[in-house]
Design a protein around this motif. Structure first.
Motif, mmCIF file in Angstrom:
data_model
loop_
_atom_site.group_PDB
_atom_site.id
_atom_site.type_symbol
_atom_site.label_atom_id
_atom_site.label_comp_id
_atom_site.label_asym_id
_atom_site.label_seq_id
_atom_site.Cartn_x
_atom_site.Cartn_y
_atom_site.Cartn_z
ATOM 1 N N THR A 1 0.824 -1.215 0.000
ATOM 2 C CA THR A 1 0.000 0.000 0.000
ATOM 3 C C THR A 1 0.857 1.265 0.000
ATOM 4 O O THR A 1 0.330 2.361 -0.011
ATOM 5 C CB THR A 1 -0.900 0.055 1.263
ATOM 6 N N ASN A 2 2.167 1.117 0.044
ATOM 7 C CA ASN A 2 3.065 2.263 0.203
ATOM 8 C C ASN A 2 2.638 3.105 1.404
ATOM 9 O O ASN A 2 2.399 4.325 1.290
ATOM 10 C CB ASN A 2 3.114 3.122 -1.062
ATOM 11 N N ARG B 1 7.888 3.531 0.375
ATOM 12 C CA ARG B 1 8.717 3.492 -0.846
ATOM 13 C C ARG B 1 10.144 3.948 -0.572
ATOM 14 O O ARG B 1 11.084 3.401 -1.135
ATOM 15 C CB ARG B 1 8.090 4.405 -1.917
ATOM 16 N N GLY C 1 15.468 -4.731 -7.590
ATOM 17 C CA GLY C 1 16.241 -3.803 -6.768
ATOM 18 C C GLY C 1 17.560 -4.365 -6.313
ATOM 19 O O GLY C 1 18.228 -5.113 -7.026
ATOM 20 N N VAL D 1 20.709 1.905 -10.585
ATOM 21 C CA VAL D 1 19.811 2.247 -11.689
ATOM 22 C C VAL D 1 19.822 1.192 -12.788
ATOM 23 O O VAL D 1 19.527 1.486 -13.942
ATOM 24 C CB VAL D 1 20.168 3.639 -12.280
ATOM 25 N N TYR E 1 14.637 -0.975 -15.276
ATOM 26 C CA TYR E 1 13.505 -0.172 -14.797
ATOM 27 C C TYR E 1 13.300 -0.380 -13.290
ATOM 28 O O TYR E 1 13.669 -1.420 -12.737
ATOM 29 C CB TYR E 1 12.225 -0.569 -15.533
ATOM 30 N N ASP E 2 12.660 0.591 -12.674
ATOM 31 C CA ASP E 2 12.430 0.554 -11.226
ATOM 32 C C ASP E 2 11.258 -0.366 -10.880
ATOM 33 O O ASP E 2 10.149 0.083 -10.604
ATOM 34 C CB ASP E 2 12.166 1.981 -10.733
ATOM 35 N N LEU E 3 11.526 -1.667 -10.884
ATOM 36 C CA LEU E 3 10.464 -2.635 -10.596
ATOM 37 C C LEU E 3 10.080 -2.607 -9.121
ATOM 38 O O LEU E 3 8.927 -2.864 -8.763
ATOM 39 C CB LEU E 3 10.906 -4.045 -10.996
ATOM 40 N N GLY F 1 9.815 -0.001 -7.208
ATOM 41 C CA GLY F 1 8.824 1.066 -7.079
ATOM 42 C C GLY F 1 7.475 0.681 -7.651
ATOM 43 O O GLY F 1 6.432 1.090 -7.149
ATOM 44 N N LEU F 2 7.515 -0.131 -8.697
ATOM 45 C CA LEU F 2 6.259 -0.535 -9.330
ATOM 46 C C LEU F 2 5.441 -1.430 -8.392
ATOM 47 O O LEU F 2 4.216 -1.332 -8.326
ATOM 48 C CB LEU F 2 6.590 -1.274 -10.628
ATOM 49 N N GLY G 1 2.982 -0.165 -3.461
ATOM 50 C CA GLY G 1 1.705 0.509 -3.723
ATOM 51 C C GLY G 1 0.818 -0.202 -4.724
ATOM 52 O O GLY G 1 -0.242 0.314 -5.072
ATOM 53 N N SER G 2 1.216 -1.390 -5.193
ATOM 54 C CA SER G 2 0.404 -2.049 -6.225
ATOM 55 C C SER G 2 -0.700 -2.936 -5.642
ATOM 56 O O SER G 2 -1.411 -3.619 -6.375
ATOM 57 C CB SER G 2 1.299 -2.850 -7.173
ATOM 58 N N LEU H 1 -0.013 -7.179 -8.725
ATOM 59 C CA LEU H 1 1.047 -7.503 -9.694
ATOM 60 C C LEU H 1 1.879 -8.716 -9.281
ATOM 61 O O LEU H 1 2.581 -9.290 -10.120
ATOM 62 C CB LEU H 1 1.995 -6.300 -9.869
ATOM 63 N N VAL I 1 -0.761 7.768 -3.571
ATOM 64 C CA VAL I 1 -0.653 6.359 -3.966
ATOM 65 C C VAL I 1 -1.742 5.950 -4.952
ATOM 66 O O VAL I 1 -2.095 4.774 -5.040
ATOM 67 C CB VAL I 1 -0.673 5.425 -2.726
ATOM 68 N N TYR J 1 -0.493 2.749 -10.045
ATOM 69 C CA TYR J 1 0.908 2.314 -10.004
ATOM 70 C C TYR J 1 1.845 3.517 -10.095
ATOM 71 O O TYR J 1 1.486 4.565 -10.633
ATOM 72 C CB TYR J 1 1.197 1.363 -11.170
ATOM 73 N N ASP J 2 3.053 3.328 -9.620
ATOM 74 C CA ASP J 2 4.045 4.404 -9.590
ATOM 75 C C ASP J 2 4.687 4.597 -10.976
ATOM 76 O O ASP J 2 5.804 4.152 -11.231
ATOM 77 C CB ASP J 2 5.116 4.059 -8.549
ATOM 78 N N GLY K 1 8.012 6.778 -11.046
ATOM 79 C CA GLY K 1 9.210 6.004 -10.755
ATOM 80 C C GLY K 1 9.649 5.150 -11.937
ATOM 81 O O GLY K 1 10.837 4.936 -12.156
ATOM 82 N N LEU K 2 8.682 4.682 -12.696
ATOM 83 C CA LEU K 2 9.008 3.830 -13.841
ATOM 84 C C LEU K 2 9.748 4.631 -14.913
ATOM 85 O O LEU K 2 10.686 4.131 -15.545
ATOM 86 C CB LEU K 2 7.707 3.250 -14.398
ATOM 87 N N GLY L 1 14.889 7.001 -14.702
ATOM 88 C CA GLY L 1 15.891 5.974 -14.942
ATOM 89 C C GLY L 1 15.631 5.115 -16.167
ATOM 90 O O GLY L 1 16.376 4.180 -16.425
ATOM 91 N N THR M 1 25.589 -0.322 -11.832
ATOM 92 C CA THR M 1 25.529 1.116 -12.046
ATOM 93 C C THR M 1 24.738 1.806 -10.956
ATOM 94 O O THR M 1 23.556 1.517 -10.746
ATOM 95 C CB THR M 1 24.991 1.470 -13.463
ATOM 96 N N GLY M 2 25.420 2.694 -10.255
ATOM 97 C CA GLY M 2 24.790 3.435 -9.169
ATOM 98 C C GLY M 2 23.999 4.627 -9.649
ATOM 99 O O GLY M 2 22.992 5.001 -9.043
ATOM 100 N N GLN N 1 10.718 -6.641 -17.963
ATOM 101 C CA GLN N 1 11.098 -5.320 -18.468
ATOM 102 C C GLN N 1 10.799 -5.190 -19.958
ATOM 103 O O GLN N 1 10.324 -4.150 -20.413
ATOM 104 C CB GLN N 1 12.570 -5.037 -18.163
#
Ligand SMILES: Cc1cc2nc3c(=O)[nH]c(=O)nc-3n(C[C@H](O)[C@H](O)[C@H](O)COP(=O)(O)OP(=O)(O)OC[C@H]3O[C@@H](n4cnc5c(N)ncnc54)[C@H](O)[C@@H]3O)c2cc1C
Ligand SMILES: Cc1cc2nc3c(=O)[nH]c(=O)nc-3n(C[C@H](O)[C@H](O)[C@H](O)COP(=O)(O)OP(=O)(O)OC[C@H]3O[C@@H](n4cnc5c(N)ncnc54)[C@H](O)[C@@H]3O)c2cc1C
Lengths: 446, 446
Positions: free
Chosen positions: A137-138, A151, A170, A177, A180-182, A184-185, A188-189, A193, B177, B180-181, B184-185, B188, B402-403, B427
């Protein structure tokens, strides 16, 4: 369901029913059963079976949600993660922990404190909610005005997808980086998912000294809102900034007798956990006076502080004593907090609804709680009409429908107002990538 | 390309070539032309046209990238956003700004400072990079050890999708919220999911006093790494913590004569911008001494501070004088920073490669720069072999490839090592939702 290990599946109708509800009034359907997962393998087995038989799966933490997101429908299976309570790793040097999803939020915080660290996100429900639920739920909380929402503490996840495949997202590092920022996805989902089976979260240094705390009383909610705006604009960086309205204070006073004065229409409770916290608290106190506070006090002892924060933590239970509750969760830009408060008061008057409001005020996040008669299958028309006014107004002020509780089932009918058709389309597209059969928590969140 | 407004399309081959490169050695192909977008409408027109004709589009900010992410291939169109430089809104009360993607990072920071605020993310390139590029790479920077990376300052985006549809993501509020975020997707995603045409970003209060700064010199890099780990573990919360190795210091000394001592093999520069910053800086200084520093000093004047930070900001240019550079960007959990440093030194020795390392050390983010002969079409085999050692070691230590610089084209061959097949599959699935024809920056990031 024989694919699942013995003793992990509950089918007694009463027990199943208790796992099919969250903390809202939303009436569940009749699920087939409940799986009490004890390991990732149990989750994989459940999802494989569910995919094969096209059975909807409703992931569940502690069921403390306020949006109906973990209510379960007819013919579904509830997948409860609350037995997976291991803190698998806690590294003080790297300031991270790796935990199973069923860990109770406050338990992780306590484990971190043993090393001078803390787990920052602290929803008011932190003694009963799970990390998995918080991630899904973030969740926000009292401290998030300074430390961010869930988050901001999530570094990496292990997720079981609808078809049973295992996805790692992550990392363990502070930055990264790759791809993609999975992570974050998934945050809150709302379980739509995938099912989170492990999380790498960030811990933070716990402040060295106890926070300095103040409380202020105001004759009007608007004045209190203006004080909040002034405190934030002055750069005080409070670590907590909570607002309670008259109706909430009355509910608490009726229950626990806190000696509420007749002229008090709002109370603000704030903390600073900075090194010079006492100075900052006094500065915040002064800004309250400048904005019309009738009474202000900086707490002089840990016990007094406990009592003040205790008043805030009592708010939800006190309101539940008044009747059934529709708990809302709008969030607006901080500068228009007073306007949003006025709009809530107007909606209550216009539709003759009792609304008690508490707010994570430093974030502009308000929880107007609409009280209605217990036992009704759903809130009466005037409550929905008032809620509708509140939502519309929040969006007009540049705000959002939900700051932290999520969409669940309760806010879906307003979604289109905020998200627009393109966003809704791409979200459906993303959902289909992860859950092509649509078995994961159908009808929620998007 | 006639659908585009006149004068916005460049086709002169030399000019086009200059827009087809970033700051790496990656040789571009021959793009058809460059669109200098002046508005969202230009972006929409370009993408519609490109979708219709199946022409690859390479979004571009300032081309300062270090991963080859904005290098353009044969037959593509470069879509440059650097002319879209409006700061459309800057709200001190809400601590947010709404900006076009071509705004130079430092320009936004300067605009915010006029109101006592700052835009926190400050890549070393902040005087030349764009906000759009920073968002698309999730750029880090010197201050991010305290204030987080670009993601942590991004609240909402306007994005034009591959087919020209306009997507709004996120919000103007501190929390939210709904759905979906998607923000964030996109952060990056290196221009592979859509083109950012507007961003709502978070500003923060600028510290009231100038930061307190210290510098420390060490006989060994490992000691310096241990000092960093000790400083972070002590909860000093530096607002900057940069490490330079001997090779980097020599390159700077050769160029600008900074009076480098023979025994100095590492320099650590740190800052605290806390209210009690001077005290904290002295504490950090002491921890350096405890970990073997041969020399430490707290800066006594703003000018001295400028000079120290200047040394750090010179690092990249000084190295470019030595030859062609492969700039790497591994990030490891902080506690193993000394081990990672040892591994880099070992790789340099084993493969006989000159490696100069600077690090955003407080985050565990190291930039080993591999120097090789200028004019070669790509790094020689021993450089790749050394890089391979470094990557493998970083992953073994629980780190990431990669940071902050991103994957681009340069890190794609190692991607599978870190991400695994399930993550790569999902992805690709997400990419297909946003860009089914695959026209957006093909061959990059994932
Ligand atoms: C008194 C009270 C105070 C509260 N205060 C706050 C507050 O201050 N801030 C705040 O944000 N919320 C608050 N809440 C709401 C609630 O506690 C949070 O939403 C919490 O994060 C839910 O956690 P849970 O474990 O109970 O999850 P549940 O309610 O069981 O589930 C919530 C959602 O998460 C999904 N889910 C749960 N576990 C997983 C998993 N492992 N993988 C995938 N999906 C999963 C479910 O499917 C559902 O969609 C409060 C609730 C109460 C009753
Ligand atoms: C001297 C020097 C120091 C550096 N220091 C740092 C540092 O400390 N930290 C750090 O993180 N990086 C650093 N970098 C790398 C680089 O500056 C960053 O990656 C920066 O974010 C790139 O911005 P740009 O505007 O130049 O983008 P570009 O290089 O033009 O593009 C980078 C990527 O973003 C995409 N893109 C650009 N604009 C948009 C848009 N509007 N919509 C969608 N996609 C877009 C491109 O397609 C490409 O994939 C440094 C580079 C140099 C030369």
């Amino acid at each position: 369901m024989r694919a699942l290990p013995e003793g992990r599946v509950l089918t007694d109708p009463d027990v199943v029913d208790s796992y099919a509800r969250d903390r809202t009034f939303v009436e569940p359907g009749k699920p087939l059963g409940v799986v009490l997962a004890a390991s990732r393998d149990d989750v994989v087995a459940t999802l494989r079976w569910a995919s094969e038989h096209r059975v909807p799966v409703v992931p569940r933490g502690a069921g403390t949600g306020l949006a109906g997101a973990s209510t379960a429908g007819d013919g579904s299976v509830v997948l409860s993660l609350h037995r997976m309570t291991a803190i698998k790793e806690l590294s003080p040097a790297d300031e991270i922990a790796v935990v199973e999803p069923g860990v109770i939020t406050a338990d992780l915080d306590r484990a971190a404190r043993e090393h001078g660290l803390m787990y920052a996100p602290d929803p008011s429900s932190y003694e009963i909610s799970t990390i998995g639920g918080n991630l899904a739920t973030n969740a926000g909380g009292l401290r998030c005005v300074k430390y961010g929402v869930t988050r901001d503490s999530a570094l990496g996840l292990e997720v079981v997808l609808a078809d049973g495949r295992i996805l790692q997202t992550g990392r363990r590092t502070m930055k990264g980086v790759t791809g993609y920022d999975l992570t974050g996805l998934f945050v809150g989902s709302e379980g739509t998912l995938g099912v989170i089976t492990s999380a790498t979260v960030r811990l933070r240094r716990a402040p060295a000294v106890p926070p300095a705390t103040f409380a202020a009383e105001f004759g009007s909610l608007r004045d209190a809102g203006a004080a909040v705006a002034a405190i934030m604009a002055a750069g005080c960086q409070p670590s907590l900034m909570e607002l309670l309205d008259r109706a909430t204070l009355e509910a608490i006073d009726d229950w626990r007798n806190i000696g509420l004065e007749p002229g008090t229409n709002a109370m603000l409770i704030g903390q600073s956990d900075a090194a010079d916290g006492q100075v900052v608290a006094e500065r915040m106190e002064r800004l309250c006076v400048d904005n019309g506070a009738s009474f202000v006090a900086v707490s002089s002892s840990p016990q007094e502080t406990e009592e003040l924060i205790g008043v805030r933590r009592m708010a939800y239970d006190a309101k539940e004593r008044l009747g059934a509750c529709l708990v809302e969760d709008v969030c607006v830009p901080r500068s228009v907090l007073p306007d949003m408060i006025t709009a809530i008061e107007a909606a209550a008057a216009r539709h003759d609804v009792k609304i008690c409001t508490v707010a994570h005020a430093g974030d502009g996040n308000l929880h107007p709680v609409f009280i209605f008669e217990r036992g009704l299958p759903e809130p009466p028309a005037n409550v929905w009409a008032a809620a509708d006014d509140v939502f519309t107004h929040a969006l007009e002020l540049g705000g959002t429908l939900t700051g932290e509780h999520g969409v669940g089932v309760l806010k879906r009918r307003w979604l289109a107002l905020e998200s627009g058709p393109v966003a809704q389309e791409v979200q459906q597209g993303i959902k289909a990538v992860f859950d092509p059969l649509g078995i994961l928590n159908p009808g929620k969140a998007i």
